[in-house]
Design a protein around this motif. Structure first.
Motif, PDB file in Angstrom:
ATOM      1  N   ASP A 138     -28.450  49.520 108.400  1.00 15.35           N
ATOM      2  CA  ASP A 138     -29.264  49.334 107.195  1.00 15.35           C
ATOM      3  C   ASP A 138     -28.909  47.998 106.565  1.00 15.35           C
ATOM      4  OD1 ASP A 138     -30.761  49.664 104.844  1.00 15.35           O
ATOM      5  OD2 ASP A 138     -30.414  51.819 104.851  1.00 15.35           O
ATOM      6  N   THR A 139     -29.880  47.089 106.484  1.00 12.67           N
ATOM      7  CA  THR A 139     -29.634  45.751 105.952  1.00 12.67           C
ATOM      8  C   THR A 139     -30.002  45.633 104.481  1.00 12.67           C
ATOM      9  OG1 THR A 139     -31.817  44.910 106.609  1.00 12.67           O
ATOM     10  CG2 THR A 139     -30.045  44.783 108.241  1.00 12.67           C
ATOM     11  N   ARG A 140     -30.339  46.740 103.850  1.00 12.66           N
ATOM     12  CA  ARG A 140     -30.766  46.712 102.450  1.00 12.66           C
ATOM     13  C   ARG A 140     -29.576  46.793 101.493  1.00 12.66           C
ATOM     14  NH1 ARG A 140     -34.290  51.727 101.893  1.00 12.66           N
ATOM     15  NH2 ARG A 140     -32.530  52.523 103.148  1.00 12.66           N
ATOM     16  N   ASN A 141     -29.862  46.639 100.217  1.00 14.76           N
ATOM     17  CA  ASN A 141     -28.833  46.743  99.189  1.00 14.76           C
ATOM     18  C   ASN A 141     -28.417  48.187  98.981  1.00 14.76           C
ATOM     19  OD1 ASN A 141     -29.169  44.007  98.901  1.00 14.76           O
ATOM     20  ND2 ASN A 141     -30.345  44.151  97.003  1.00 14.76           N
ATOM     21  N   ALA A 142     -27.199  48.365  98.500  1.00 14.84           N
ATOM     22  CA  ALA A 142     -26.613  49.704  98.397  1.00 14.84           C
ATOM     23  C   ALA A 142     -27.477  50.655  97.575  1.00 14.84           C
ATOM     24  CB  ALA A 142     -25.210  49.605  97.795  1.00 14.84           C
ATOM     25  N   PHE A 143     -28.046  50.188  96.457  1.00 18.22           N
ATOM     26  CA  PHE A 143     -28.817  51.106  95.616  1.00 18.22           C
ATOM     27  C   PHE A 143     -30.108  51.546  96.304  1.00 18.22           C
ATOM     28  CE2 PHE A 143     -30.648  47.044  94.268  1.00 18.22           C
ATOM     29  CZ  PHE A 143     -32.003  47.329  94.171  1.00 18.22           C
ATOM     30  N   GLU A 144     -30.631  50.726  97.212  1.00 17.72           N
ATOM     31  CA  GLU A 144     -31.802  51.126  97.995  1.00 17.72           C
ATOM     32  C   GLU A 144     -31.411  52.176  99.031  1.00 17.72           C
ATOM     33  OE1 GLU A 144     -34.387  47.600  99.179  1.00 17.72           O
ATOM     34  OE2 GLU A 144     -32.530  46.617  98.543  1.00 17.72           O
ATOM     35  N   VAL A 145     -30.293  51.943  99.692  1.00 20.46           N
ATOM     36  CA  VAL A 145     -29.806  52.887 100.696  1.00 20.46           C
ATOM     37  C   VAL A 145     -29.583  54.261 100.075  1.00 20.46           C
ATOM     38  CG1 VAL A 145     -27.974  53.364 102.374  1.00 20.46           C
ATOM     39  CG2 VAL A 145     -28.706  51.007 101.967  1.00 20.46           C
ATOM     40  N   ASP A 146     -29.124  54.276  98.833  1.00 19.62           N
ATOM     41  CA  ASP A 146     -28.822  55.547  98.166  1.00 19.62           C
ATOM     42  C   ASP A 146     -30.054  56.427  97.990  1.00 19.62           C
ATOM     43  OD1 ASP A 146     -26.174  54.844  98.004  1.00 19.62           O
ATOM     44  OD2 ASP A 146     -26.269  54.165  95.911  1.00 19.62           O
ATOM     45  N   GLU A 147     -31.259  55.830  98.057  1.00 23.07           N
ATOM     46  CA  GLU A 147     -32.481  56.621  97.924  1.00 23.07           C
ATOM     47  C   GLU A 147     -32.912  57.251  99.234  1.00 23.07           C
ATOM     48  OE1 GLU A 147     -33.866  57.421  95.111  1.00 23.07           O
ATOM     49  OE2 GLU A 147     -32.348  56.228  94.065  1.00 23.07           O
ATOM     50  N   GLY A 148     -32.364  56.770 100.340  1.00 27.32           N
ATOM     51  CA  GLY A 148     -32.720  57.334 101.638  1.00 27.32           C
ATOM     52  C   GLY A 148     -32.439  56.355 102.752  1.00 27.32           C
ATOM     53  N   THR A 149     -32.105  56.874 103.941  1.00 29.09           N
ATOM     54  CA  THR A 149     -31.827  56.028 105.091  1.00 29.09           C
ATOM     55  C   THR A 149     -31.852  56.880 106.349  1.00 29.09           C
ATOM     56  OG1 THR A 149     -30.325  54.317 105.952  1.00 29.09           O
ATOM     57  CG2 THR A 149     -29.313  56.295 104.994  1.00 29.09           C
ATOM     58  N   PHE A 150     -31.693  56.250 107.498  1.00 31.15           N
ATOM     59  CA  PHE A 150     -31.632  57.004 108.746  1.00 31.15           C
ATOM     60  C   PHE A 150     -30.322  57.795 108.822  1.00 31.15           C
ATOM     61  CE2 PHE A 150     -34.870  53.928 110.052  1.00 31.15           C
ATOM     62  CZ  PHE A 150     -35.756  54.765 110.730  1.00 31.15           C
ATOM     63  N   ASP A 151     -30.371  58.913 109.496  1.00 26.47           N
ATOM     64  CA  ASP A 151     -29.172  59.726 109.666  1.00 26.47           C
ATOM     65  C   ASP A 151     -28.080  58.894 110.341  1.00 26.47           C
ATOM     66  OD1 ASP A 151     -30.644  61.850 108.662  1.00 26.47           O
ATOM     67  OD2 ASP A 151     -31.174  62.619 110.648  1.00 26.47           O
ATOM     68  N   ASN A 152     -26.894  58.926 109.741  1.00 27.02           N
ATOM     69  CA  ASN A 152     -25.717  58.244 110.296  1.00 27.02           C
ATOM     70  C   ASN A 152     -25.870  56.728 110.380  1.00 27.02           C
ATOM     71  OD1 ASN A 152     -24.396  60.809 110.829  1.00 27.02           O
ATOM     72  ND2 ASN A 152     -25.779  61.016 112.583  1.00 27.02           N
ATOM     73  N   ALA A 153     -26.766  56.163 109.582  1.00 28.18           N
ATOM     74  CA  ALA A 153     -26.939  54.709 109.596  1.00 28.18           C
ATOM     75  C   ALA A 153     -25.685  54.010 109.091  1.00 28.18           C
ATOM     76  CB  ALA A 153     -28.132  54.314 108.728  1.00 28.18           C
ATOM     77  N   ILE A 154     -25.419  52.830 109.650  1.00 32.22           N
ATOM     78  CA  ILE A 154     -24.320  51.998 109.164  1.00 32.22           C
ATOM     79  C   ILE A 154     -24.755  51.334 107.867  1.00 32.22           C
ATOM     80  CG2 ILE A 154     -22.905  49.966 109.657  1.00 32.22           C
ATOM     81  CD1 ILE A 154     -23.258  50.650 112.640  1.00 32.22           C
ATOM     82  N   ASP A 155     -23.916  51.417 106.861  1.00 32.79           N
ATOM     83  CA  ASP A 155     -24.230  50.895 105.533  1.00 32.79           C
ATOM     84  C   ASP A 155     -23.001  50.148 105.024  1.00 32.79           C
ATOM     85  OD1 ASP A 155     -24.857  50.464 102.854  1.00 32.79           O
ATOM     86  OD2 ASP A 155     -24.480  52.551 102.279  1.00 32.79           O
ATOM     87  N   TRP A 156     -23.112  48.843 104.927  1.00 33.84           N
ATOM     88  CA  TRP A 156     -21.974  48.025 104.513  1.00 33.84           C
ATOM     89  C   TRP A 156     -21.881  47.854 103.005  1.00 33.84           C
ATOM     90  CZ3 TRP A 156     -23.282  44.096 108.918  1.00 33.84           C
ATOM     91  CH2 TRP A 156     -22.758  44.578 110.124  1.00 33.84           C
ATOM     92  N   ARG A 157     -22.710  48.559 102.240  1.00 35.80           N
ATOM     93  CA  ARG A 157     -22.639  48.556 100.784  1.00 35.80           C
ATOM     94  C   ARG A 157     -22.772  47.163 100.190  1.00 35.80           C
ATOM     95  NH1 ARG A 157     -23.581  52.958  98.076  1.00 35.80           N
ATOM     96  NH2 ARG A 157     -25.183  52.780  99.669  1.00 35.80           N
TER      97      ARG A 157
END
Length: 265
Positions: A138-157
């Motif tokens: 996930d290349t998006r910002n953390a607050f965007e990721v918090d609304e939804g993402t792929f299962d087990n996606a990598i999120d560097w916050r």
């Protein structure tokens, strides 16, 4: 309630040395068509998200396609009951997606892309067609990721896209020997991210064609949980592209009307 307002998002990396002149032309066209939204222009390309009556929106795109540089534009579409933008803004910026990494020039060659259908199949089977483990990044910002993402996606916050290059250097070893699919809302961020990862020596890297919104449009949304944050008054979209529910309102400063990274929704 009738969802008769057409919302589109689209981008293209293409050299636009005449970005300033285009700004005036597109501002006049969009205003005359009574559209609302944002168009970002830079020497590296165009990024826009617009809403209005269907004929006006599609007519605007048809007029853009007369310019050979925009002939292959394929906007992503969704529908709403009201226009989710308050005004029509056309701006010229240094980058349509700010990465602060000048060596990355998508118009000179993009990273390979994977279609939504292929990614869905890979996630269902747990590996790519060569048997290699697949991870989504996930290349998006953390607050965007918090609304939804792929299962087990990598999120560097990360808090802004300019933090992606140093985050990649810190975590690159974790991605070795895996097939990495970078994704974002509409494709613009993950396109630059995929190119950077390849330049950093990662071999099996793809971008999700059209981002999350295209995945919602062309699949049943499987392997994705939550909604997709969008930078307009709808706030989030569900997997069926209907207006979703924001789980927690982010800080006002975190969601400007025209974010520097221009997410293309």
């Amino acid at each position: 309630m009738n969802n008769n307002v057409l919302n589109i998002s689209c981008y293209k990396f293409v050299p636009l040395p005449d970005a300033q002149a285009l700004r005036d032309l597109l501002q006049a066209r969009a205003t005359n068509a009574q559209l609302k939204g944002t168009i970002l222009l830079a020497e590296e390309g165009i990024n826009f998200f617009l809403a209005g009556p269907v004929d006006a929106v599609r007519g605007f795109v048809d007029a853009l396609r007369i310019d050979a540089r925009f002939a292959d534009l394929q906007p992503k579409e969704s529908w709403s009951a009201t226009v989710p933008f308050r005004k029509m803004l056309v701006k010229v910026k240094r980058e349509i997606i700010r990465m602060d990494h000048p060596a990355i020039q998508p118009s000179e060659g993009r990273a390979p892309a994977v279609t939504p259908a292929t990614l869905r199949r890979w996630l269902a089977q747990g590996h790519d067609d060569s048997g290699r483990p697949v991870v989504t990044l996930d290349t998006r910002n953390a607050f965007e990721v918090d609304e939804g993402t792929f299962d087990n996606a990598i999120d560097w916050r990360i808090d802004k896209f300019t933090e992606f290059p140093p985050a990649l250097k810190a975590h690159k070893a974790d991605l070795a020997e895996k097939t990495v699919v970078s994704f974002c809302t509409g494709g613009i961020r993950c396109e630059k991210a995929a190119i950077l990862m390849r330049e950093e020596g990662l071999t099996h890297v793809y971008q999700l064609e059209g981002g999350i919104l295209k995945y919602f449009e062309e699949t049943d949304g499987a392997h994705y949980h939550g909604g997709c944050f969008v930078f307009d008054e709808r706030r989030t979209l569900a997997a069926d592209l209907s207006t979703g529910t924001l789980s927690a309102a982010p800080e006002k400063s975190a969601t400007p009307a025209i974010p520097d990274f221009a997410p293309n929704k």
